[in-house]
Design an enzyme around this catalytic site. Structure first.
Site, PDB file in Angstrom:
ATOM      1  N   ASP A 140       0.844  -1.191   0.000  1.00  0.00           N
ATOM      2  CA  ASP A 140       0.000   0.000   0.000  1.00  0.00           C
ATOM      3  C   ASP A 140       0.882   1.244   0.000  1.00  0.00           C
ATOM      4  O   ASP A 140       2.055   1.197   0.388  1.00  0.00           O
ATOM      5  CB  ASP A 140      -0.872   0.050   1.260  1.00  0.00           C
ATOM      6  CG  ASP A 140      -1.878  -1.087   1.328  1.00  0.00           C
ATOM      7  OD1 ASP A 140      -2.137  -1.723   0.282  1.00  0.00           O
ATOM      8  OD2 ASP A 140      -2.394  -1.344   2.426  1.00  0.00           O
ATOM      9  N   ASP A 142       1.068   4.278   2.155  1.00  0.00           N
ATOM     10  CA  ASP A 142       0.583   4.730   3.458  1.00  0.00           C
ATOM     11  C   ASP A 142       0.863   6.220   3.613  1.00  0.00           C
ATOM     12  O   ASP A 142       2.017   6.627   3.798  1.00  0.00           O
ATOM     13  CB  ASP A 142       1.267   3.945   4.577  1.00  0.00           C
ATOM     14  CG  ASP A 142       0.879   2.474   4.551  1.00  0.00           C
ATOM     15  OD1 ASP A 142      -0.318   2.179   4.614  1.00  0.00           O
ATOM     16  OD2 ASP A 142       1.793   1.624   4.465  1.00  0.00           O
TER      17      ASP A 142
END
Length: 216
Positions: A140, A142
């Protein structure tokens, strides 16, 4: 020294390294000692119930090649040589896959326009800061955002929601408040009646309405 918040980088003073190593589980102490000997920082984390209340909660996240271990540590206040802010997205974007860099640059520019610096934590931050390979195909992005007003929060959340469907990486991350507490952006955007707020002293549920006053 500024107040220590989650996601801050912590540089351990050389004379405090042995005590920090001893705060790790015995199986991880050699790994922690080698990490600190390289002069690499660790990260500030939320306090857990069994942490020494007289010491700051810190941790070490190892790259996938070393098993992606998360190692809990503690450090005394006088064992901290210096603190760094989480990396700015604009700087960390250089280590992202090519297809993601344009998205990251656009997000950094939007944050500048809204009056704050977009920062990162997680795999991208660790790879940018250490040079180790943390990012993988499923990582991901972040994002850490501290918008200065309710209108800036709304604009940021709206943009993330619209961008996510076409982003090469899943967009994750937190909205940070002035007191150091933070909430996942999806929770804040989803209109839930209560929010899980992560703070330096641990996590707690609060009414969503309470956070509207954070920018008043």
């Amino acid at each position: 020294m500024e107040a220590l918040r989650r996601h801050h980088w912590v540089h351990v003073a050389p004379e405090a390294r042995a005590r920090v190593v001893s705060s790790a589980a015995e199986a991880h102490r050699e790994t922690v000692a080698a990490w600190l000997a390289r002069g690499l920082p660790v990260i500030a984390r939320a306090r857990q119930p069994d942490d020494d209340p007289a010491r700051h909660a810190i941790g070490l996240a190892l790259p996938p090649t070393q098993g992606k271990l998360r190692i809990a540590l503690t450090v005394a206040a006088d064992g901290i040589a210096r603190i760094e802010e989480p990396p700015a997205l604009r700087e960390a974007a250089a280590v992202l896959p090519y297809a993601m860099r344009t998205v990251a640059t656009g997000l950094a520019e939007l944050a500048d326009h809204l009056g704050f610096t977009a920062r990162v934590f997680g795999s991208l931050a660790w790879q940018h800061r250490t040079g180790e390979a943390y990012l993988s195909q499923g990582s991901d992005l972040d994002l850490l955002a501290a918008p200065p007003s309710t209108s800036a929060v709304s604009a940021w959340l709206s943009h993330l929601a619209s961008l996510e469907a076409r982003s090469p990486m899943r967009l994750d991350g937190e909205i940070e408040f002035r007191d150091g507490g933070a909430v996942n952006w999806r929770e804040l955007a989803g209109g839930a009646s209560s929010l899980l707020v992560k703070a330096p002293d641990g996590a707690r549920l609060v009414p969503a309405s309470a956070w509207a006053a954070a920018w008043a």
